[in-house]
Structures are given as C-alpha cells and as structure tokens.
Design an enzyme around this catalytic site. Structure first.
Site, PDB file in Angstrom:
ATOM      1  N   THR A  15       5.152  -0.703   4.123  1.00  0.00           N
ATOM      2  CA  THR A  15       6.217  -1.119   5.035  1.00  0.00           C
ATOM      3  C   THR A  15       6.685  -0.007   5.964  1.00  0.00           C
ATOM      4  OG1 THR A  15       7.018  -2.781   3.497  1.00  0.00           O
ATOM      5  CG2 THR A  15       8.627  -1.949   5.052  1.00  0.00           C
ATOM      6  N   SER A  59      -0.436  -4.404  -1.519  1.00  0.00           N
ATOM      7  CA  SER A  59      -0.920  -5.488  -2.375  1.00  0.00           C
ATOM      8  C   SER A  59      -2.435  -5.679  -2.192  1.00  0.00           C
ATOM      9  CB  SER A  59      -0.149  -6.789  -2.128  1.00  0.00           C
ATOM     10  OG  SER A  59      -0.011  -7.010  -0.763  1.00  0.00           O
ATOM     11  N   THR A  89       5.258   0.002  -1.355  1.00  0.00           N
ATOM     12  CA  THR A  89       5.964   0.075  -2.634  1.00  0.00           C
ATOM     13  C   THR A  89       5.400  -0.882  -3.679  1.00  0.00           C
ATOM     14  OG1 THR A  89       7.598  -1.543  -1.882  1.00  0.00           O
ATOM     15  CG2 THR A  89       8.141   0.783  -1.565  1.00  0.00           C
ATOM     16  N   ASP A  90       4.776  -1.983  -3.224  1.00  0.00           N
ATOM     17  CA  ASP A  90       4.389  -3.023  -4.191  1.00  0.00           C
ATOM     18  C   ASP A  90       3.490  -2.493  -5.305  1.00  0.00           C
ATOM     19  OD1 ASP A  90       5.881  -4.900  -2.897  1.00  0.00           O
ATOM     20  OD2 ASP A  90       4.205  -5.890  -1.895  1.00  0.00           O
ATOM     21  N   GLN A 268       6.605  -5.681 -23.378  1.00  0.00           N
ATOM     22  CA  GLN A 268       7.085  -6.308 -22.134  1.00  0.00           C
ATOM     23  C   GLN A 268       8.553  -5.984 -21.869  1.00  0.00           C
ATOM     24  OE1 GLN A 268       7.708 -10.903 -22.928  1.00  0.00           O
ATOM     25  NE2 GLN A 268       5.635 -10.321 -23.454  1.00  0.00           N
TER      26      GLN A 268
HETATM   27  N1  ASP Z   1       4.222  -5.170   0.834  1.00  0.00           N
HETATM   28  C1  ASP Z   1       4.581  -3.798   1.118  1.00  0.00           C
HETATM   29  C2  ASP Z   1       3.517  -2.900   0.533  1.00  0.00           C
HETATM   30  O1  ASP Z   1       3.497  -2.704  -0.642  1.00  0.00           O
HETATM   31  C3  ASP Z   1       5.923  -3.507   0.578  1.00  0.00           C
HETATM   32  C4  ASP Z   1       6.427  -2.112   0.860  1.00  0.00           C
HETATM   33  O2  ASP Z   1       5.751  -1.233   1.325  1.00  0.00           O
HETATM   34  O3  ASP Z   1       7.609  -1.883   0.584  1.00  0.00           O
HETATM   35  O4  ASP Z   1       2.699  -2.402   1.256  1.00  0.00           O
END
Ligand code: ASP
Length: 334
Positions: A15, A59, A89-90, A268
């Site tokens: 992002t 992702s 972040t994912d 978990q």
């Molecule tokens: N979908 C984004 C990624 O993981 C989310 C992010 O970067 O915060 O690339």
C-alpha cells in the site's frame, strides 16, 4: 547532504507506494516516484540507494519471491549499514519469518515496513513508518524486524492483527525490540551479530496449514497426504489439543508421521505456548508423532517448516523437523 551511513532501500510493493485514484480499488502502481525525493528528511539519516525488486500487493507474494528478496539482501548487506524493505502489510509477517530463517547469519539490520494508507494520503502512516525504519536501520539491531506504529518487532514473532487500524502488528509472545517515541529505546533481547554463511535458497512449498475447528473431517487431511503434501502445521486448540474421540485427528497424525510428513502443532490462541503434555488431546497427538511449535506464530512455524524441509534432502524429514523445532536460533520461540 552526505552522510557516512549507507542504507539500501529495497522495494517490493504494498500500500505504501500505491496511488489513490477515486474509488478504484488500490493496486500496486509502477514505482514512478522518488520516495527519497518525497521525504527529503530521509537523506538526513543516511545516503540511500534504491532497488525495485517487486511491485506486488503482498497477497500475491510467493515463496519464490521470498527467496529472491533474501538473495538480494544476502548479496548487498555487506555493502550497507542496513537495509530497509518496503512490503505490503498483508503477508509481511510471512516474509519477515521466511527471511529470518533464510538469513540466520546477518550482522546488520534488515528492517521491514509498509503502511496502512498510501504515502499520497494526507493522513498516511507511511511517513512515520519510513522514518522509523531508516533510523532503526542505522542501529545495532542485526535482525530481520518489522517497524510499524512506533514499535519494532522481531519479524519472526510478529503477526498482522488489524486490517484497518494504524497499529497493525503485534508480537504476542515476544516483547518489542524497541519503542520509538521522542527517542528510541532498545530492549536487551536483541540478537547478537552472527557470522555470514553461504546463502541456501532451498524451500519446500508443499506444506499445508490447517486451523482446527469442531467438525473438521480428518479424511480431508488424509486426502492431502494422498496429494503429496510434505508437511502440515495444525493450528490446534489452546495448549495444542486436537480431537481424539469423534473425528479424531490422531490417525491422521500417525499416518502423516509414518509417511515421513512432519506435523507441527501451534496454538490458534494469540497468546499461547503449546504444551503437548498438558492434556490428553495434546499427549495423544505427541505419541502419534506431532511436534510442538512452542509459542511460535503460525507464520513462523509454516515458513520454518518449509525451509527445514527444503534443506532436508537426505534422511528423515520428521527427524529434521523435530531437530529444527527443538531450537530457536533466530529467537523465533521463547
Ligand atoms: N494489500 C496490501 C498489501 O499487503 C495491504 C498493505 O500493504 O497494507 O500489499
């Protein structure tokens, strides 16, 4: 301004550098902007070289990408004081864990960061996270780490806990390596520098992670064994318990172990450590061959299993996994 400190910025996507355009869903834009030009204060921290490795929403990150990133870090790290890795972040916690196990020998900081909102938004967390990452990359922290929302985490202990809030990461079973406020306070459990070793890119991606739930049909896991799965991570209940009466998982664990497919058990629960001796559900799993993953995150357990299996070309895979999960060379387990 010329600094004597040199940092390499490796860009992989996420992002942070995505562009906002109306209500169109965010996707990785071509890296057309000069990040350092947009944040000139970074030049006060270090001389910065930039390399664009990937432009992915994380992702889409795959184990092969982890290897490419690790190879780039391994090739360049001796030439810089530290490396900053911009990443989505994912799946940042997966990449951080994989890098920690692929590069157990680093002597300098490899700091991952990203942001919940793109840099081009006014209320973006990208600026703070980047400044923090560059500052941390100049400090004696020879670990693969994640800096986010003013906290520095050991990468292989971190997990993404919030999809929208700025405080997106947690390290449930290991305190932060540093708190970043007005100053930077380093904790005392930071690893010591390790000697450089040869880079080993081997990894086995045919691994399955399964979150246990009441009603899970064990024949689905037996089916996976027939499809040549090489290792299984079970996210079990509580202290590492699995069902032993109806839909018992014990025969699956036994059958996997007999086929030399290691079964690693993590919990978990976010705050937990696995104790396979605590309840009958754990101890039967252990007797059937299950390997306890201590208080590892499932990201760390999964990537450690992939890398252990990739390297276990000769001999028993179960024994290789037992040996690997009995120690924590990069602080992945308490
Ligand atoms: N979908 C984004 C990624 O993981 C989310 C992010 O970067 O915060 O690339």
């Amino acid at each position: 301004m010329l600094c004597s400190v040199r940092i390499l910025l490796l860009h992989t996507g996420g992002t942070l550098m995505m562009r906002t355009s109306g209500s169109t869903p965010l996707k990785p834009a071509r890296y057309t902007r000069d990040l350092v030009g947009e944040l000139p204060m970074l030049n006060k921290i270090a001389d910065i070289d930039t390399e664009i490795l990937l432009q992915l929403d994380s992702s889409d990150m795959q184990p092969e990408n982890w290897i490419d990133i690790a190879r780039a870090v391994h090739e360049h790290i001796a030439d810089y004081d530290g490396i900053v890795l911009v990443h989505g972040t994912d799946t940042m916690a997966y990449t951080a864990s994989a890098l920690a196990f692929l590069l157990p020998d680093i002597a300098r900081p490899v700091v991952m960061t990203g942001s919940q909102r793109p840099l081009d938004r006014i209320r973006s967390d990208a600026r703070t996270n980047l400044v923090d990452a560059f500052q941390i990359a100049t400090r004696p922290i020879p670990e693969v780490s994640i800096v986010f929302a003013s906290k520095l985490f050991r990468g292989c202990r971190a997990t993404k806990r919030d999809a929208w809030g700025l405080d997106a990461f947690a390290s449930p079973n290991c305190p932060p390596l540093a708190q970043l406020g007005v100053g930077i306070e380093l904790a005392d459990h930071i690893l010591a520098p390790r000697d450089r070793a040869a880079f080993d890119p081997r990894i086995e991606a045919r691994v399955l992670a399964v979150r246990l739930f009441p009603g899970l049909d064990p024949s689905l896991l037996l089916g996976a064994l027939d499809r040549d799965v090489r290792g299984i991570v079970i996210k079990a209940f509580g202290a590492g318990n699995v069902p032993t009466i109806e839909r018992s998982l014990i025969p699956v664990i036994q059958s996997a172990t007999e086929k030399d497919v290691p079964v690693v058990v993590v919990s978990q629960c976010l705050h937990a450590h696995v104790d396979l001796k605590a309840y009958a559900g754990g101890s039967e799993a252990m007797k059937a061959g299950a390997i306890g993953g201590g208080d590892m995150t499932d990201e760390a357990a999964l990537t450690k299993l992939m890398i252990t299996l990739g390297r276990a070309t000769a001999g028993s895979h179960v024994q290789a996994a037992q040996k690997a999960f009995a120690t924590a060379p990069v602080g992945e387990m308490s």
